[in-house]
Design an enzyme around this catalytic site. Structure first.
Site, PDB file in Angstrom:
ATOM      1  N   ASN A 148      31.951  37.776  -7.918  1.00 37.84           N
ATOM      2  CA  ASN A 148      31.982  37.083  -9.250  1.00 37.84           C
ATOM      3  C   ASN A 148      32.213  38.278 -10.267  1.00 37.84           C
ATOM      4  OD1 ASN A 148      31.516  35.789 -11.439  1.00 37.84           O
ATOM      5  ND2 ASN A 148      29.370  35.327 -11.355  1.00 37.84           N
ATOM      6  N   TRP A 149      33.611  38.156 -10.913  1.00 36.20           N
ATOM      7  CA  TRP A 149      34.003  39.299 -11.837  1.00 36.20           C
ATOM      8  C   TRP A 149      33.440  38.567 -13.098  1.00 36.20           C
ATOM      9  CZ3 TRP A 149      39.843  40.428 -10.239  1.00 36.20           C
ATOM     10  CH2 TRP A 149      39.661  40.973  -9.066  1.00 36.20           C
ATOM     11  N   LYS A 150      32.896  37.671 -13.305  1.00 34.18           N
ATOM     12  CA  LYS A 150      32.279  37.101 -14.551  1.00 34.18           C
ATOM     13  C   LYS A 150      33.555  37.193 -15.901  1.00 34.18           C
ATOM     14  CE  LYS A 150      27.713  38.354 -13.242  1.00 34.18           C
ATOM     15  NZ  LYS A 150      26.362  38.354 -13.559  1.00 34.18           N
ATOM     16  N   HIS A 153      26.112  28.679 -11.964  1.00 37.31           N
ATOM     17  CA  HIS A 153      25.665  29.866 -12.005  1.00 37.31           C
ATOM     18  C   HIS A 153      24.529  30.049 -13.121  1.00 37.31           C
ATOM     19  CE1 HIS A 153      25.304  34.484 -12.883  1.00 37.31           C
ATOM     20  NE2 HIS A 153      25.854  34.308 -11.770  1.00 37.31           N
ATOM     21  N   GLU A 187      24.006  31.888 -15.427  1.00 37.35           N
ATOM     22  CA  GLU A 187      24.361  32.235 -16.847  1.00 37.35           C
ATOM     23  C   GLU A 187      24.953  30.939 -17.425  1.00 37.35           C
ATOM     24  OE1 GLU A 187      26.875  35.326 -15.710  1.00 37.35           O
ATOM     25  OE2 GLU A 187      25.066  36.463 -15.243  1.00 37.35           O
ATOM     26  N   GLY A 201      21.972  41.399 -12.248  1.00 40.23           N
ATOM     27  CA  GLY A 201      22.320  42.177 -13.176  1.00 40.23           C
ATOM     28  C   GLY A 201      21.418  43.309 -13.674  1.00 40.23           C
ATOM     29  N   SER A 239      21.950  41.772  -7.810  1.00 47.12           N
ATOM     30  CA  SER A 239      21.855  43.094  -7.729  1.00 47.12           C
ATOM     31  C   SER A 239      22.281  43.514  -6.085  1.00 47.12           C
ATOM     32  CB  SER A 239      20.755  44.019  -8.054  1.00 47.12           C
ATOM     33  OG  SER A 239      20.592  43.492  -9.322  1.00 47.12           O
ATOM     34  N   GLY A 265      28.152  40.427  -8.303  1.00 47.18           N
ATOM     35  CA  GLY A 265      28.295  40.627  -9.901  1.00 47.18           C
ATOM     36  C   GLY A 265      28.777  41.996  -9.938  1.00 47.18           C
ATOM     37  N   GLY A 266      28.119  42.801 -10.389  1.00 48.75           N
ATOM     38  CA  GLY A 266      28.403  44.095 -10.980  1.00 48.75           C
ATOM     39  C   GLY A 266      29.062  44.980 -10.008  1.00 48.75           C
TER      40      GLY A 266
HETATM   41  C1  PEP Z   1      26.020  37.310 -10.206  1.00 48.85           C
HETATM   42  O1  PEP Z   1      26.805  37.290 -11.063  1.00 48.85           O
HETATM   43  O2  PEP Z   1      25.915  36.365  -9.487  1.00 48.85           O
HETATM   44  C2  PEP Z   1      25.176  38.508  -9.594  1.00 48.85           C
HETATM   45  C3  PEP Z   1      24.578  38.188  -8.301  1.00 48.85           C
HETATM   46  O3  PEP Z   1      25.350  39.581 -10.314  1.00 48.85           O
HETATM   47  P1  PEP Z   1      24.804  41.218  -9.948  1.00 48.85           P
HETATM   48  O4  PEP Z   1      25.295  41.389  -8.537  1.00 48.85           O
HETATM   49  O5  PEP Z   1      25.123  42.009 -10.862  1.00 48.85           O
HETATM   50  O6  PEP Z   1      23.273  40.929  -9.880  1.00 48.85           O
END
Ligand code: PEP
Length: 248
Positions: free
Chosen positions: A9-11, A95, A97, A172, A211, A232-233
């Site tokens: 997920n590049w957000k 999501h 967010e 995150g 994470s 994500g990250g």
């Molecule tokens: C996400 O964006 O769904 C996510 C799990 O982010 P991260 O891996 O950065 O925690």
């Protein structure tokens, strides 16, 4: 045997040029994908066409959101058919967010999932508890409530959806659920899916997100009810996402 799904997920990151550089690096790092897993990336809407146009490797493409109507006066929104048109096979829905910042409810998420399915997209429906909900002992009730609410009216389509369990406190933050805690929640989610849709629960893929990194992915993916990762990250760096996709 469920095919694991590793999704990046590049957000709201990457210009078109940066997105093209990342997908090119990923295609180079992951020229083939083993048959037991599927790998997709979910760029921003503005970069989808450019990413889809790169010489194709084994990596699929998804979007990060969708609106539950096929067309019309919905300024700023994107229809499911527009996503398939651009080459998407998957779409992330609900999501945390979007739930927290944009006020998306389970009922709206269920509408989006239904519209995505009708267009031939695989919805990745996100659920997860906050830190406060976990600390007050309500994590399972909250998550199972989100599962049931986000799948309202979709009991006959269970086999075609993906659930992503993402504890909000782990997204995150660098904090991750232990593999054992994640497995416990995934098993509870599968139990709820069985209640909703019977035997189809056994084919539903339940991803873990929060994470996920190269150094914790192997243990997470070894759990019997963890069927992939939503990342994500670590998905923004080719080397780390490739290592996650190459989990052992
Ligand atoms: C996400 O964006 O769904 C996510 C799990 O982010 P991260 O891996 O950065 O925690």
């Amino acid at each position: 045997m469920r095919t694991k799904l590793i999704a990046g997920n590049w957000k709201m990151h990457k210009t078109i040029g940066e997105a093209v550089a990342l997908i090119d690096a990923l295609h180079a790092a992951l020229p083939t994908i083993p048959a037991d897993r599927q790998v997709i990336v979910c760029p921003t809407f503005t970069a989808l066409a450019a990413v889809a146009a790169r010489p194709h490797g084994a990596i699929g493409i998804g979007a990060q959101n969708v609106y539950p109507e096929s067309h019309g006066a919905y300024t700023g929104e994107i229809a499911p058919g527009m996503l398939t048109d651009i080459g998407c096979s998957h779409v992330i829905i609900g999501h945390s967010e979007r739930r927290a910042i944009f006020g998306e409810t389970d009922a709206f998420i269920a509408q989006k999932a239904a519209a995505a399915l009708a267009a031939g997209l695989t919805p990745i429906i996100c659920v997860g508890e906050t830190k406060q909900e976990r600390e007050s002992g309500r994590a399972e009730a909250v998550v199972l409530g989100q599962v049931a609410g986000s799948l309202a009216g979709l009991s006959d389509r269970l086999a075609d959806v993906v659930i992503a369990y993402e504890p909000v406190w782990a997204i995150g933050t660098g904090l991750t659920a232990t593999a054992a805690d994640a497995q416990t929640m995934h098993a509870a989610i599968r139990g709820e899916l069985r209640r909703i849709g019977g035997a189809a629960a056994d084919v539903v893929r339940i991803q873990y997100g929060g994470s996920v990194k190269p150094d914790n992915v192997d243990e997470l993916m070894a759990q019997p009810d963890i069927d992939g990762a939503l990342v994500g990250g670590a998905a923004l760096v080719a080397e780390s996402f490739a290592r996650i996709a190459n989990y052992k």
